[in-house]
Design a protein around this motif. Structure first.
Motif, PDB file in Angstrom:
ATOM      1  N   ARG A  49      73.499  37.540  67.591  1.00 30.68           N
ATOM      2  CA  ARG A  49      72.979  37.605  68.959  1.00 30.68           C
ATOM      3  C   ARG A  49      72.693  39.043  69.363  1.00 30.68           C
ATOM      4  O   ARG A  49      71.675  39.343  69.986  1.00 30.68           O
ATOM      5  CB  ARG A  49      73.978  36.969  69.934  1.00 30.68           C
ATOM      6  N   ARG A  50      73.629  39.937  68.995  1.00 26.53           N
ATOM      7  CA  ARG A  50      73.451  41.347  69.332  1.00 26.53           C
ATOM      8  C   ARG A  50      72.209  41.917  68.639  1.00 26.53           C
ATOM      9  O   ARG A  50      71.425  42.667  69.240  1.00 26.53           O
ATOM     10  CB  ARG A  50      74.683  42.148  68.954  1.00 26.53           C
ATOM     11  N   GLN A  53      69.169  40.612  70.408  1.00 22.87           N
ATOM     12  CA  GLN A  53      68.957  41.314  71.677  1.00 22.87           C
ATOM     13  C   GLN A  53      68.386  42.704  71.446  1.00 22.87           C
ATOM     14  O   GLN A  53      67.500  43.162  72.181  1.00 22.87           O
ATOM     15  CB  GLN A  53      70.275  41.396  72.454  1.00 22.87           C
ATOM     16  N   ASN A  54      68.905  43.384  70.437  1.00 21.72           N
ATOM     17  CA  ASN A  54      68.399  44.718  70.113  1.00 21.72           C
ATOM     18  C   ASN A  54      66.934  44.678  69.697  1.00 21.72           C
ATOM     19  O   ASN A  54      66.137  45.536  70.086  1.00 21.72           O
ATOM     20  CB  ASN A  54      69.245  45.361  69.013  1.00 21.72           C
ATOM     21  N   GLU A  56      64.759  42.407  70.610  1.00 18.79           N
ATOM     22  CA  GLU A  56      63.958  42.097  71.790  1.00 18.79           C
ATOM     23  C   GLU A  56      63.790  43.328  72.680  1.00 18.79           C
ATOM     24  O   GLU A  56      62.711  43.600  73.203  1.00 18.79           O
ATOM     25  CB  GLU A  56      64.623  40.961  72.588  1.00 18.79           C
ATOM     26  N   ALA A  57      64.886  44.089  72.854  1.00 15.79           N
ATOM     27  CA  ALA A  57      64.804  45.312  73.661  1.00 15.79           C
ATOM     28  C   ALA A  57      63.856  46.325  73.026  1.00 15.79           C
ATOM     29  O   ALA A  57      63.077  46.997  73.718  1.00 15.79           O
ATOM     30  CB  ALA A  57      66.190  45.915  73.832  1.00 15.79           C
TER      31      ALA A  57
END
Length: 332
Positions: A49-50, A53-54, A56-57
């Motif tokens: 998940r992390r 998210q990274n 996507e950011a």
């Protein structure tokens, strides 16, 4: 054999107990292994998940950067196009529309053209001021200092000339001060600064003055104040007259009737005629500012004139900086 029988039973019991302990150990090992695998699975899921998210950011950051670069490039192209139009205008005496397929008078791009010219004027003005500041700090001789002071003074004449030309195209743009920063516009008077107020600000910067110089500055300040009051009264009278002209319509005439249309056209023609005097007020105000600067230099010595020019520049620089700070202030 009778003696050996009890020992055999005891050995069997010990073996069963060992087997039970071994079985419990295996079960515990299995349970521990399952718990470890579940914990590992949870850790792996968090990591995934992390990472997602990274990614996507990072993707959004790349998109923002790309959009910013495209915006900068678009602004650069527009500026280049405007500079080309201005260059053609200087050569031809007209302004070309952004589409390039038709020409029109200066009123079309007069405001934009003046804004660009003013930016160039300000850049050159800052260069001259830096040269003047260096000469003052290095205690240059009066002859050298006089040349630089005259250059800065002459450069002020250029902005008055540019404003006069731009006022013919869009007098409202010059009067409103949209070419200046918001803080500067707070102190705007008929498209520029008040000469009398500027002389008040300079009084403390020019000490020590001789008695003759002090009287000369006081007299210049009073005459500037009187001229400003006269122009201000004229502007107020013009605004009042214009408001009365626009208010004196004929509401009794039917809408769209020939009488109402004729009255409307006559009314607007009168208003347009009165608006034509705005350019005259602006030219008079700029002429007052120009004369005040010239007379101030006649009263002061070369070195005092240099200090006065630096003080005027620092004052307007602080106003521009104040505008930037205000616009960049944190907002909740």
């Amino acid at each position: 054999m009778a003696d050996a029988s009890p020992r055999t039973d005891t050995s069997t019991d010990d073996t069963d107990e060992k087997n039970q302990r071994f079985g419990r150990g295996q079960m515990n090992a299995i349970v521990a292994s399952d718990s470890s695998e579940r914990s590992k699975d949870k850790t792996d899921q968090k990591t995934l998940r992390r990472l997602a998210q990274n990614r996507e950011a990072a993707r959004k950051s790349r998109l923002r950067k790309k959009a910013y670069v495209q915006q900068l490039e678009s602004s650069r192209l527009k500026l280049t196009q405007l500079e080309q139009e201005l260059q053609r205008a200087r050569q031809q005496g007209i302004f070309i529309s952004s589409s390039g397929d038709q020409s029109h008078s200066m009123s079309g791009n007069g405001a934009l053209a003046f804004d660009v010219e003013y930016a160039r004027w300000l850049e050159e003005h800052n260069r001259k001021i830096n040269e003047l500041r260096t000469a003052v700090n290095s205690h240059a001789g009066d002859a050298e200092l006089r040349i630089i002071v005259d250059s800065v003074t002459t450069h002020f004449d250029d902005i008055f000339r540019l404003k006069g030309t731009a006022a013919k195209a869009d007098v409202f743009h010059i009067l409103s001060g949209m070419w200046k920063t918001p803080a500067e516009r707070c102190f705007l008077w008929i498209g520029g600064f008040r000469s009398s107020e500027l002389l008040k600000l300079l009084a403390n910067q020019l000490e020590p003055l001789t008695e003759q110089q002090f009287m000369g500055i006081q007299k210049l300040q009073q005459s500037s104040q009187q001229a400003e009051d006269s122009l201000s009264q004229g502007m107020e009278a013009l605004q009042q007259s214009l408001a009365e002209t626009l208010a004196n319509g004929s509401p009794s005439a039917p809408s769209g009737s020939s009488g109402n249309v004729a009255n409307y056209m006559g009314q607007m023609a009168m208003a347009m005629g009165k608006l034509g005097t705005l350019e005259g007020f602006l030219l008079q105000a700029d002429n007052l500012r120009q004369q005040t600067l010239q007379q101030m230099h006649r009263i002061l010595t070369t070195r005092q004139s240099a200090r006065a020019l630096l003080a005027i520049n620092d004052y307007f620089s602080r106003l521009r900086a104040l505008s930037s700070l205000w616009l960049a202030r944190p907002r909740e």
